[in-house]
Design a protein around this motif. Structure first.
Motif, PDB file in Angstrom:
ATOM      1  N   CYS A 218       0.835  -1.195   0.000  1.00 43.93           N
ATOM      2  CA  CYS A 218       0.000   0.000   0.000  1.00 43.93           C
ATOM      3  C   CYS A 218       0.873   1.249   0.000  1.00 43.93           C
ATOM      4  N   LEU A 219       0.411   2.282  -0.672  1.00 44.60           N
ATOM      5  CA  LEU A 219       1.050   3.588  -0.569  1.00 44.60           C
ATOM      6  C   LEU A 219       0.457   4.325   0.632  1.00 44.60           C
ATOM      7  N   TYR A 220       1.282   5.162   1.273  1.00 45.90           N
ATOM      8  CA  TYR A 220       0.781   5.978   2.374  1.00 45.90           C
ATOM      9  C   TYR A 220       1.602   7.251   2.485  1.00 45.90           C
ATOM     10  N   ASP A 221       1.017   8.240   3.141  1.00 41.77           N
ATOM     11  CA  ASP A 221       1.649   9.550   3.329  1.00 41.77           C
ATOM     12  C   ASP A 221       2.632   9.466   4.491  1.00 41.77           C
ATOM     13  N   THR A 222       3.865   9.912   4.269  1.00 40.62           N
ATOM     14  CA  THR A 222       4.883   9.820   5.314  1.00 40.62           C
ATOM     15  C   THR A 222       4.769  10.915   6.368  1.00 40.62           C
ATOM     16  N   GLN A 223       3.959  11.951   6.131  1.00 43.08           N
ATOM     17  CA  GLN A 223       3.835  13.026   7.116  1.00 43.08           C
ATOM     18  C   GLN A 223       3.223  12.483   8.401  1.00 43.08           C
ATOM     19  N   PRO A 224       3.870  12.678   9.541  1.00 44.17           N
ATOM     20  CA  PRO A 224       3.330  12.142  10.801  1.00 44.17           C
ATOM     21  C   PRO A 224       2.002  12.797  11.168  1.00 44.17           C
ATOM     22  N   SER A 225       1.215  12.091  11.957  1.00 44.56           N
ATOM     23  CA  SER A 225      -0.019  12.650  12.491  1.00 44.56           C
ATOM     24  C   SER A 225       0.311  13.831  13.394  1.00 44.56           C
ATOM     25  N   ALA A 226      -0.633  14.766  13.511  1.00 40.18           N
ATOM     26  CA  ALA A 226      -0.347  16.001  14.257  1.00 40.18           C
ATOM     27  C   ALA A 226      -1.622  16.553  14.869  1.00 40.18           C
ATOM     28  N   ARG A 227      -1.426  17.553  15.746  1.00 32.46           N
ATOM     29  CA  ARG A 227      -2.535  18.289  16.333  1.00 32.46           C
ATOM     30  C   ARG A 227      -2.456  19.743  15.907  1.00 32.46           C
ATOM     31  N   SER A 228      -3.616  20.396  15.835  1.00 33.43           N
ATOM     32  CA  SER A 228      -3.638  21.806  15.453  1.00 33.43           C
ATOM     33  C   SER A 228      -4.773  22.496  16.192  1.00 33.43           C
ATOM     34  N   GLY A 229      -4.988  23.755  15.855  1.00 33.43           N
ATOM     35  CA  GLY A 229      -6.013  24.538  16.505  1.00 33.43           C
ATOM     36  C   GLY A 229      -5.420  25.414  17.594  1.00 33.43           C
ATOM     37  N   VAL A 230      -6.158  26.404  18.013  1.00 30.66           N
ATOM     38  CA  VAL A 230      -5.685  27.350  19.026  1.00 30.66           C
ATOM     39  C   VAL A 230      -5.277  26.628  20.295  1.00 30.66           C
ATOM     40  N   ASN A 231      -6.044  25.615  20.670  1.00 32.39           N
ATOM     41  CA  ASN A 231      -5.778  24.865  21.898  1.00 32.39           C
ATOM     42  C   ASN A 231      -5.419  23.407  21.620  1.00 32.39           C
ATOM     43  N   GLY A 232      -4.937  23.138  20.410  1.00 31.70           N
ATOM     44  CA  GLY A 232      -4.595  21.757  20.063  1.00 31.70           C
ATOM     45  C   GLY A 232      -5.800  20.853  19.996  1.00 31.70           C
ATOM     46  N   GLU A 233      -6.965  21.423  19.653  1.00 38.26           N
ATOM     47  CA  GLU A 233      -8.204  20.653  19.719  1.00 38.26           C
ATOM     48  C   GLU A 233      -8.455  19.743  18.528  1.00 38.26           C
ATOM     49  N   PHE A 234      -7.683  19.908  17.447  1.00 40.12           N
ATOM     50  CA  PHE A 234      -7.915  19.112  16.248  1.00 40.12           C
ATOM     51  C   PHE A 234      -6.818  18.063  16.055  1.00 40.12           C
ATOM     52  N   LEU A 235      -7.219  16.943  15.474  1.00 39.34           N
ATOM     53  CA  LEU A 235      -6.286  15.895  15.076  1.00 39.34           C
ATOM     54  C   LEU A 235      -6.236  15.856  13.552  1.00 39.34           C
ATOM     55  N   HIS A 236      -5.031  15.830  12.995  1.00 42.11           N
ATOM     56  CA  HIS A 236      -4.853  15.650  11.559  1.00 42.11           C
ATOM     57  C   HIS A 236      -4.046  14.378  11.361  1.00 42.11           C
ATOM     58  N   ALA A 237      -4.622  13.411  10.666  1.00 37.88           N
ATOM     59  CA  ALA A 237      -3.966  12.115  10.531  1.00 37.88           C
ATOM     60  C   ALA A 237      -4.544  11.352   9.358  1.00 37.88           C
ATOM     61  N   PRO A 238      -3.762  10.447   8.788  1.00 34.06           N
ATOM     62  CA  PRO A 238      -4.337   9.518   7.812  1.00 34.06           C
ATOM     63  C   PRO A 238      -5.118   8.433   8.544  1.00 34.06           C
ATOM     64  N   ARG A 239      -6.053   7.836   7.859  1.00 32.97           N
ATOM     65  CA  ARG A 239      -6.705   6.608   8.332  1.00 32.97           C
ATOM     66  C   ARG A 239      -7.492   6.772   9.643  1.00 32.97           C
ATOM     67  N   LEU A 240      -7.871   8.007   9.984  1.00 41.65           N
ATOM     68  CA  LEU A 240      -8.768   8.169  11.134  1.00 41.65           C
ATOM     69  C   LEU A 240     -10.020   7.326  10.935  1.00 41.65           C
ATOM     70  N   ASP A 241     -10.504   7.302   9.695  1.00 42.89           N
ATOM     71  CA  ASP A 241     -11.551   6.372   9.272  1.00 42.89           C
ATOM     72  C   ASP A 241     -10.856   5.100   8.773  1.00 42.89           C
ATOM     73  N   ASN A 242     -10.697   4.040   9.590  1.00 44.09           N
ATOM     74  CA  ASN A 242     -11.453   3.897  10.810  1.00 44.09           C
ATOM     75  C   ASN A 242     -10.573   3.429  11.978  1.00 44.09           C
ATOM     76  N   LEU A 243      -9.279   3.775  11.926  1.00 46.45           N
ATOM     77  CA  LEU A 243      -8.402   3.360  13.013  1.00 46.45           C
ATOM     78  C   LEU A 243      -8.758   4.052  14.319  1.00 46.45           C
ATOM     79  N   ALA A 244      -9.374   5.242  14.256  1.00 45.04           N
ATOM     80  CA  ALA A 244      -9.801   5.892  15.491  1.00 45.04           C
ATOM     81  C   ALA A 244     -10.841   5.050  16.217  1.00 45.04           C
ATOM     82  N   SER A 245     -11.734   4.412  15.463  1.00 45.33           N
ATOM     83  CA  SER A 245     -12.741   3.545  16.086  1.00 45.33           C
ATOM     84  C   SER A 245     -12.116   2.246  16.579  1.00 45.33           C
ATOM     85  N   CYS A 246     -11.170   1.705  15.824  1.00 48.94           N
ATOM     86  CA  CYS A 246     -10.449   0.513  16.283  1.00 48.94           C
ATOM     87  C   CYS A 246      -9.770   0.800  17.620  1.00 48.94           C
ATOM     88  N   TYR A 247      -9.134   1.963  17.689  1.00 48.77           N
ATOM     89  CA  TYR A 247      -8.427   2.347  18.911  1.00 48.77           C
ATOM     90  C   TYR A 247      -9.398   2.500  20.083  1.00 48.77           C
TER      91      TYR A 247
END
Length: 436
Positions: A218-247
């Motif tokens: 499989c191909l995938y993006d090498t950029q690591p997952s990160a947080r953003s927003g004024v208070n770090g409230e957002f998650l930016h990541a590949p495969r949130l759908d659906n590894l977030a639910s698995c987790y």
């Protein structure tokens, strides 16, 4: 429930995702975490010896995993409390004869897996990961690989050569326009098998090109997952759908420090994004086979024990949900617009794209209330089609009561998706309550 550290949990999710560039790696990471908490692996080819309180897991096909914490009461009396999710995400995957040489470039031919938002894969630093099958010791042996470095790129066409792209949109043909670049022909050969042999050597696996019998890469993006927003409230990541639910399901199961009366478990399937029709998909026999064997080892032994166990059982189908998009609010049903950071979403569709009905909706809403978590609702606009999940499939295969839920997110099926950090802990709180 309130003792869950939302910040640490969100960060741990990102670590889980970064360790799981493919379903093979997601299953390996899940098994690692289970083993650390005292779960033991069962082999489907061997007899199972089980007793109350046992913690076990089963892997099928390298990309699906089920784990169970056996209850104190036989399952034919109390049934199963199950959370189902999926390990796969839309992406690009290599064709068997992948090498392409044209116009002075080395490229690799790819197939599109699932409903990929193709434009998001352009101009990204891409790598390769997956499974390589070697001829070793007289029989095929699988080995996981992950190049972990930028190796490929799908370059965009310059606006000078595509003047209407901003006014008429980017139109991509997956056969012609999504072929990633690997190298320059003038720099010499770029043999995929040689690259795989070299990468295997980094993991102390000795092989030659002729030893490679097959691969699933499989191909995938090498950029690591990160947080953003004024208070770090957002998650930016590949495969949130659906590894977030698995987790979330995994974390809820691992939060059990002692068995409950009912047997608790998770099943993380492969191939949901392409219809679930496989040996390890939700439309296959994986979960039923596991449950039947658990019933045989943890019930009164009567022939109807599995049927009685299923009638006592419940499945939470956990798959990410659509949050309202601030720039496209008109595509959402007006009174069903979940907000990121607003808590778990109960997903409904009267045409059975989701398995939720009034009873299962009420059941999950009550769990949320008991866990001190707000529940939201999602329904697709009546004039739009609706996606589906493993929920209706598992419900029809097993006849088990099911509710479809998920955490709200944006950019679903993009190479890089977006969710709220606080929603991770909220879902875990509810699933922990479900298991207890």
């Amino acid at each position: 429930m309130s003792s869950i550290d939302s910040d640490a949990t969100a960060q741990d999710l990102l670590s889980y995702i970064d360790a799981s560039p493919t379903p093979y790696h997601a299953v390996r990471e899940t098994a690692r975490r289970l083993s650390q908490q005292g779960y033991r692996a069962l082999d489907e080819r061997e007899p199972w010896t089980l007793q109350a309180g046992d913690r076990v897991f089963v892997i099928r096909g390298g990309t699906s995993i089920a784990a169970f914490h056996l209850g104190t009461t036989p399952v034919d009396r109390t049934g199963f409390r199950l959370v189902g999710s999926h390990t796969d995400s839309p992406n690009l995957r290599l064709k068997p004869n992948a090498a392409v040489a044209r116009n002075g470039y080395h490229q690799l031919g790819v197939e599109v897996y699932g409903g990929v938002l193709l434009s998001t894969w352009m101009d990204r630093d891409l790598s390769l990961a997956g499974r390589v099958i070697l001829h070793s010791g007289g029989r095929p042996q699988p080995h996981l690989v992950d190049f972990r470095r930028p190796l490929l790129r799908v370059p965009n066409l310059a606006i000078h050569l595509n003047r209407t792209v901003n006014s008429e949109g980017l139109k991509l043909n997956p056969q012609d326009h999504m072929v990633p670049v690997l190298g320059l022909e003038r720099q010499g050969p770029a043999e995929l098998r040689a690259l795989l042999v070299a990468e295997l050597a980094r993991a102390d696996v000795r092989a030659e090109s002729g030893d490679i019998l097959g691969y699933d890469l499989c191909l995938y993006d090498t950029q690591p997952s990160a947080r953003s927003g004024v208070n770090g409230e957002f998650l930016h990541a590949p495969r949130l759908d659906n590894l977030a639910s698995c987790y979330s399901g995994l974390s809820g199961l691992l939060a059990m420090d002692k068995p409950s009366e009912a047997t608790s478990g998770i099943v993380l399937y492969d191939h949901e994004e392409v219809g679930s029709r496989s040996a390890q998909g939700a439309d296959g026999s994986f979960l039923r086979d596991c449950l039947e064997r658990l019933v045989l080892g943890h019930s009164d032994g009567r022939a109807d024990a599995i049927h009685r166990a299923l009638r006592h059982s419940y499945l939470v189908s956990a798959d990410m949900a659509h949050a309202v998009h601030p720039n496209y609010a008109s595509v959402h049903e007006p009174k069903h617009q979940p907000l990121m950071g607003g808590g778990p979403v109960i997903k409904s569709n009267v045409n059975q794209s989701y398995a939720t009905d009034g009873e299962s909706w009420a059941y999950f809403a009550a769990l949320c209330r008991e866990a001190g978590v707000n529940a939201q609702h999602f329904v697709t606009r009546t004039d739009l089609g609706c996606g589906s999940t493993i929920g209706p499939i598992t419900a029809s295969v097993l006849g088990i009561r099911t509710v479809d839920v998920g955490s709200p997110m944006l950019s679903m099926h993009s190479i890089r998706e977006m969710a709220a950090a606080s929603d991770v802990a909220e879902m875990i709180r509810v699933l922990t309550r479900f298991f207890s």
